[in-house]
Design an enzyme around this catalytic site. Structure first.
Site, PDB file in Angstrom:
ATOM      1  N   LYS A  97       0.814  -1.221   0.000  1.00  0.00           N
ATOM      2  CA  LYS A  97       0.000   0.000   0.000  1.00  0.00           C
ATOM      3  C   LYS A  97       0.848   1.272   0.000  1.00  0.00           C
ATOM      4  O   LYS A  97       0.430   2.307  -0.492  1.00  0.00           O
ATOM      5  CB  LYS A  97      -0.939   0.007   1.201  1.00  0.00           C
ATOM      6  N   GLU A 119      -9.403   7.518   3.002  1.00  0.00           N
ATOM      7  CA  GLU A 119     -10.359   6.643   3.661  1.00  0.00           C
ATOM      8  C   GLU A 119      -9.611   5.396   4.114  1.00  0.00           C
ATOM      9  O   GLU A 119      -8.553   5.070   3.575  1.00  0.00           O
ATOM     10  CB  GLU A 119     -11.472   6.231   2.688  1.00  0.00           C
ATOM     11  N   SER A 385       1.705  -9.784  -0.670  1.00  0.00           N
ATOM     12  CA  SER A 385       1.369  -8.352  -0.609  1.00  0.00           C
ATOM     13  C   SER A 385       1.700  -7.689   0.723  1.00  0.00           C
ATOM     14  O   SER A 385       1.882  -6.480   0.782  1.00  0.00           O
ATOM     15  CB  SER A 385      -0.110  -8.151  -0.935  1.00  0.00           C
TER      16      SER A 385
END
Ligand SMILES: *Cc1c(COP(=O)(O)O)cnc(C)c1O
Length: 404
Positions: A97, A119, A385
């Protein structure tokens, strides 16, 4: 030209932000100026060699890129395949991310924004955004559903430590969906000074494209690392799919390598009924959510249905429009694995490789194991990930570790 040929030729999204019949921009008039500004600013920045060099320098020295490609000899032996892991778990803040958060934060700075809003659902994107905003020196406001705030206290504290303001959202479903609605509302009220740092490859154009461009770094690295270390491209690249940002980042540089299969793994939860899973491509249907036409989990009346997954990061009722097209054209395939399969694969990876993957990533491991059973001897690239330390409370509940 077919949609797939256009995608391979690098011509998608088209001028209207569409991937075939998916994507686009379904937004209120009031948001149009802000979105147009963002699109122009993003295109300019990504085409600017100097700006890209500054992004690359930050990715290297602050994020820790390139992340390694790790051979997994014991998983290979157990599965009867040749398994390679792209280690986004080793990136700063523990997942892919940060690639997107840093890229957008630098873009916000370049565009002269005075504040950044974001968000978050489980809190991982909130943490990455808070860290990136601290790094570039812009105030960060994170919208988070009040239910999620109660469920994810450690991430709320992390965001606050990193200097962000966490704003509870009490409207709607009080989770991620409502938090996105609230962030969009905030953006409308100050389209000039505010930059909306969106967390996955979803939402109105240009976000699905912008997030893909910022995450493709992991696929480009993995592709050249495979050539350098394995001496060939993989037979398949496997990634978990929530909104789809780590998967599109891994897949995108391989789309033109038609001998490389692309396998996206969704959260199958604990059943195939509505409300029991979060497998949008496997069980969803077309519709519009958060400004974008894609596949959604909805009932016969078009009402979005609450999703379930043991991994909070896969719990989104939509999916990025590029994945909807990849599925539609059969360039990529998507399968669901259950909570139980993901938990089992997580433990196997821990014991055989000394790596604790995130629950989200463990879905990719479970999907890869299934692929290996059907394709013995194949070369498999798994997008790991993120790291699973954040999941310890859930793991302690779900796994019998023996004793006390
Ligand atoms: C958030 C998250 C995901 C899911 O998001 P995508 O946009 O689908 O990549 C997957 N893995 C980890 C570790 C995450 O934190």
């Amino acid at each position: 030209m077919t949609a797939l040929a256009a995608l391979i030729a690098g011509k998608l999204p088209d001028g209207r932000g569409r991937f075939g019949t998916f994507g686009g921009r379904f937004i209120p008039e009031t948001l149009v100026p802000a979105i147009n500004r963002l699109e122009a600013g993003a295109k300019e920045a990504l085409a600017d060699k100097e700006w890209r060099a500054s992004l690359d320098a930050e990715l290297a020295s602050w994020v820790g890129r390139p992340t390694p490609l790790t051979h997994a000899p014991r998983l290979s032996e157990a599965w009867g395949a040749d398994v390679w892991l792209k280690r986004e778990d080793l990136a700063h803040t523990g997942a892919h991310k940060i690639n997107n958060a840093l890229g957008q934060a630098l873009l916000a700075k370049r565009m002269g924004a005075t504040r950044i809003i974001a968000e978050t659902g489980a809190g991982q994107h909130g943490v990455a955004s808070a860290a990136a905003c601290a790094r570039v020196g812009l105030p960060c406001i994170v919208y988070m559903g009040s239910i999620d705030i109660a469920r994810q206290a450690p991430n709320v504290h992390r965001m606050k430590l990193l200097g962000a303001e966490v704003r509870p959202v009490e409207s709607g479903d009080k989770t991620l969906r409502a938090a996105i609605d609230e962030a969009l509302r905030d953006w409308v009220s100050d389209p000039e000074g505010t930059f909306y740092l969106l967390g996955s490859a979803v939402g109105p154009h240009p976000y699905p494209w912008l997030v893909r461009e910022l995450q493709a770094v992991l696929g480009r690295e993995a592709r050249s690392q495979m050539l350098a270390s394995a001496g060939r491209l993989p037979d398949v690249a496997v990634a978990c799919v929530g909104g789809g940002s780590n998967a599109i980042g891994l897949f995108h540089p391989f789309v033109g390598d038609t001998d490389v299969a692309l396998l996206g793994i969704e959260a199958g939860g604990h059943g195939t009924g509505l409300g029991e899973h979060s497998a949008t491509i496997a069980y969803g249907s077309p519709g519009v959510l958060h400004g974008c036409r894609s596949l959604l989990i909805q009932d016969d009346d078009g009402q979005i249905i609450e999703t379930h997954s043991i991994s909070a990061g896969l719990d989104y009722p939509g999916v990025g429009p590029e994945h909807a097209l990849l599925a539609d054209t059969a360039r990529a395939t998507y399968e669901a694995v259950t909570d139980a399969e993901a938990l089992d694969a997580l433990q196997q990876c821990c014991r055989l490789e000394g790596i604790l993957p995130a629950l989200e990533s463990s879905h990719a491991f479970a999907g890869a194991r299934r692929y290996a059973e059907k394709n013995p001897g194949s070369v498999i690239l798994i997008g790991c990930s993120g790291r699973g330390d954040k999941d310890l409370p859930i793991l302690l509940e779900a796994i019998d570790m023996g004793g006390k």
